[in-house]
Write a protein that holds these residues in place. Structure first.
Motif, PDB file in Angstrom:
ATOM      1  N   ASP A   1       0.843  -1.190   0.000  1.00 13.36           N
ATOM      2  CA  ASP A   1       0.000   0.000   0.000  1.00 13.36           C
ATOM      3  C   ASP A   1       0.880   1.243   0.000  1.00 13.36           C
ATOM      4  OD1 ASP A   1      -2.481   1.249  -0.089  1.00 13.36           O
ATOM      5  OD2 ASP A   1      -2.530   1.548   2.067  1.00 13.36           O
TER       6      ASP A   1
ATOM      7  N   HIS B   1      -3.060  -1.372   6.129  1.00 14.36           N
ATOM      8  CA  HIS B   1      -3.657  -1.770   4.850  1.00 14.36           C
ATOM      9  C   HIS B   1      -2.812  -2.843   4.166  1.00 14.36           C
ATOM     10  CE1 HIS B   1      -5.938   2.340   4.501  1.00 14.36           C
ATOM     11  NE2 HIS B   1      -6.281   1.626   5.559  1.00 14.36           N
TER      12      HIS B   1
ATOM     13  N   HIS C   1       0.365   5.737   0.431  1.00 14.50           N
ATOM     14  CA  HIS C   1      -0.497   6.910   0.597  1.00 14.50           C
ATOM     15  C   HIS C   1       0.352   8.162   0.486  1.00 14.50           C
ATOM     16  CE1 HIS C   1      -4.504   5.356   1.892  1.00 14.50           C
ATOM     17  NE2 HIS C   1      -3.785   4.275   2.124  1.00 14.50           N
TER      18      HIS C   1
HETATM   19 MG    MG Z   1      -4.498   2.214   1.780  1.00 20.40          MG
END
Ligand code: MG
Length: 157
Positions: free
Chosen positions: A8, A42, A10
């Motif tokens: 993941d 995540h 961000h």
């Molecule tokens: Mg995420």
């Protein structure tokens, strides 16, 4: 035994809290996202779902669903663990690498391991978290965001 991988990333955003592995980390920016944008949680969620071939975080907790707005991602991880258990699996161990230039994450690793282990229902000795920089290269090197990689081992209950 089954193995799963999760990834993941961000983007940093002003005016957001920085939450990684369920731990709030003091920093001038947080991560943009629909939930609390916890990239570590995540990646771990995708790793355990992947090990059980049960889809991914986006299928179970879609960003289009207002129920997950600003959600505590450890709650999503706990739900994923329950889903695995319903399918006859249990999580054996998890290993995570978090990649960012700043802030320094090493001081927060023990707390992240504890929080993730509690959500996973396993001991913190079964949860590894490692922090790396990207040596100044690319979008991570420019401080645009944070990436996390995770692998998980899952066994039959
Ligand atoms: Mg995420």
């Amino acid at each position: 035994m089954r193995i799963g991988i999760g990834y993941d990333s961000h983007r940093f955003a002003p005016g957001r809290r920085l939450i990684l592995g369920g731990v709030e980390i003091p920093f001038e920016r947080g991560l943009a996202g629909h939930s609390d944008a916890d990239a570590v949680a995540h990646a771990v969620t995708d790793a355990i779902l992947g090990a059980a071939a049960l889809g991914d975080i986006g299928t179970h907790f879609p960003p289009s669903d207002p129920a997950w707005r600003d959600a505590d991602s450890l709650v999503l991880l706990e739900k994923a663990v329950r889903l695995l258990e319903d399918h006859g699996h249990r999580v054996v161990n998890v290993d995570v690498t978090v990649i960012c230039e700043a802030p320094k994450l090493a001081p927060h690793v023990p707390a992240m391991r504890e929080r993730l282990a509690a959500a996973l229902g396993i001991g913190s000795a079964q949860v590894s978290v490692k922090a790396k920089s990207n040596e100044g290269m690319g979008w991570i090197g420019r401080g645009e965001g944070i990436a996390a990689l995770a692998v998980a081992l899952v066994a039959d209950r």
